[in-house]
Design a protein around this motif. Structure first.
Motif, PDB file in Angstrom:
ATOM      1  N   GLY A  31       0.795  -1.227   0.000  1.00  0.00           N
ATOM      2  CA  GLY A  31       0.000   0.000   0.000  1.00  0.00           C
ATOM      3  C   GLY A  31       0.821   1.269   0.000  1.00  0.00           C
ATOM      4  N   ALA A  32       2.128   1.144   0.207  1.00  0.00           N
ATOM      5  CA  ALA A  32       3.016   2.318   0.236  1.00  0.00           C
ATOM      6  C   ALA A  32       3.407   2.705  -1.185  1.00  0.00           C
ATOM      7  CB  ALA A  32       4.259   2.012   1.053  1.00  0.00           C
ATOM      8  N   HIS A  33       3.838   3.960  -1.329  1.00  0.00           N
ATOM      9  CA  HIS A  33       4.288   4.466  -2.626  1.00  0.00           C
ATOM     10  C   HIS A  33       5.805   4.636  -2.559  1.00  0.00           C
ATOM     11  CE1 HIS A  33       0.088   4.987  -3.415  1.00  0.00           C
ATOM     12  NE2 HIS A  33      -0.051   5.934  -2.501  1.00  0.00           N
ATOM     13  N   VAL A  34       6.525   3.622  -3.004  1.00  0.00           N
ATOM     14  CA  VAL A  34       7.978   3.591  -2.858  1.00  0.00           C
ATOM     15  C   VAL A  34       8.652   4.473  -3.896  1.00  0.00           C
ATOM     16  CG1 VAL A  34      10.030   2.108  -2.879  1.00  0.00           C
ATOM     17  CG2 VAL A  34       7.892   1.277  -1.862  1.00  0.00           C
ATOM     18  N   CYS A  61      13.208   7.240  -8.798  1.00  0.00           N
ATOM     19  CA  CYS A  61      12.398   6.253  -9.501  1.00  0.00           C
ATOM     20  C   CYS A  61      11.155   5.972  -8.667  1.00  0.00           C
ATOM     21  CB  CYS A  61      13.170   4.954  -9.702  1.00  0.00           C
ATOM     22  SG  CYS A  61      14.518   5.043 -10.882  1.00  0.00           S
ATOM     23  N   GLY A  62      10.005   6.100  -9.271  1.00  0.00           N
ATOM     24  CA  GLY A  62       8.763   5.832  -8.555  1.00  0.00           C
ATOM     25  C   GLY A  62       7.581   5.846  -9.501  1.00  0.00           C
ATOM     26  N   ASP A  63       6.448   5.320  -9.026  1.00  0.00           N
ATOM     27  CA  ASP A  63       5.262   5.195  -9.868  1.00  0.00           C
ATOM     28  C   ASP A  63       4.125   6.130  -9.481  1.00  0.00           C
ATOM     29  OD1 ASP A  63       6.473   3.113 -11.309  1.00  0.00           O
ATOM     30  OD2 ASP A  63       5.716   1.589  -9.922  1.00  0.00           O
ATOM     31  N   ASP A  64       4.171   6.695  -8.288  1.00  0.00           N
ATOM     32  CA  ASP A  64       3.071   7.526  -7.806  1.00  0.00           C
ATOM     33  C   ASP A  64       3.434   8.997  -7.933  1.00  0.00           C
ATOM     34  OD1 ASP A  64       0.413   7.507  -6.088  1.00  0.00           O
ATOM     35  OD2 ASP A  64       1.751   9.005  -5.199  1.00  0.00           O
ATOM     36  N   ALA A 105      13.941   9.709 -13.101  1.00  0.00           N
ATOM     37  CA  ALA A 105      14.657   8.598 -13.734  1.00  0.00           C
ATOM     38  C   ALA A 105      13.731   7.445 -14.098  1.00  0.00           C
ATOM     39  CB  ALA A 105      15.770   8.105 -12.815  1.00  0.00           C
ATOM     40  N   GLY A 106      12.420   7.695 -14.113  1.00  0.00           N
ATOM     41  CA  GLY A 106      11.482   6.676 -14.543  1.00  0.00           C
ATOM     42  C   GLY A 106      10.738   6.026 -13.399  1.00  0.00           C
ATOM     43  N   GLY A 107      10.026   4.966 -13.736  1.00  0.00           N
ATOM     44  CA  GLY A 107       9.215   4.260 -12.763  1.00  0.00           C
ATOM     45  C   GLY A 107      10.039   3.366 -11.860  1.00  0.00           C
ATOM     46  N   LEU A 108       9.352   2.722 -10.926  1.00  0.00           N
ATOM     47  CA  LEU A 108      10.055   1.879  -9.963  1.00  0.00           C
ATOM     48  C   LEU A 108      10.711   0.679 -10.646  1.00  0.00           C
ATOM     49  CD1 LEU A 108      10.467   2.167  -6.898  1.00  0.00           C
ATOM     50  CD2 LEU A 108       8.725   0.383  -6.607  1.00  0.00           C
TER      51      LEU A 108
END
Length: 208
Positions: free
Chosen positions: A119-122, A146-149, A170-173
């Motif tokens: 549930g966390a946004h890393v 780097c992350g998705d949220d 630098a893009g998504g996770l």
């Protein structure tokens, strides 16, 4: 911003000191209460348990040894839901030819943390420089993220700029593993007495 810091080591202190100076509201939690209390006193922050720090933060810095990370994050998963969770860890160890990734062939450390707290946004960040660098000189340093949220990335960008550093998307996770591999390479070059900056051409000479 409310920030929870998990850990009381060098990275927790170096980044926490900059954020405390910027006026953020910080709670430090650690596996050992004395360590949390000592660091909180140096930062002018509050000390608590790991759960207290996780519950407090809009953004939570996981500044823990990679070997302890998944067990701690799993135990805090419910409290971390909906929060931006910064992973600054490097899953590296000495190998026969230099530093190697302990995650080689599998998910990145950041992906494993995301699986431990779904549930966390890393956000992977702050892993390319050692604690001593963050304690001594942050102005102008680029910090790949780097992350998705989108909201989590916005929070972490703010914390980067509060350290007078420069956030670099630098893009998504799914790209966090590349940052971790870069850290293994860069740290290895430093240990060998080299300057990793000399590997790359100046911006004006690079191709786009």
């Amino acid at each position: 911003m409310r920030i929870g810091i998990l850990g009381a080591g060098g990275m927790a202190e170096a980044l926490g000191a900059g954020w405390a100076k910027a006026g953020h509201d910080i709670v430090v939690g650690a596996r050992h209460a004395g360590g949390a209390a000592d660091l909180a006193a140096r930062l002018g922050a509050r000390a608590g348990t790991l759960a207290d720090a996780a519950e407090h933060g809009e953004t939570v810095l996981a500044a823990l040894p990679h070997t302890a990370m998944n067990d701690v994050i799993t135990s805090l998963a419910d409290l971390l839901a909906g929060r931006a969770l910064i992973d600054c860890s490097n899953p590296i160890a000495p190998g026969p030819g230099g530093l190697v990734l302990t995650t080689d062939g599998g998910p990145s450390a950041a992906r494993r943390i995301a699986a431990a707290a779904p549930g966390a946004h890393v956000v992977k960040a702050f892993n390319l420089c050692a604690a001593g660098v963050w304690a001594a000189h942050t102005e102008g340093l680029a910090v790949p993220l780097c992350g998705d949220d989108a909201n989590a990335l916005t929070l972490v960008r703010t914390l980067v700029t509060d350290l007078r550093a420069v956030p670099l998307d630098a893009g998504g996770l799914d790209r966090a593993g590349y940052l971790e591999a870069t850290a293994a390479f860069v740290i290895g070059v430093w240990f060998a007495g080299g300057d990793p900056r000399t590997v790359l051409p100046p911006l004006e000479q690079s191709t786009h």
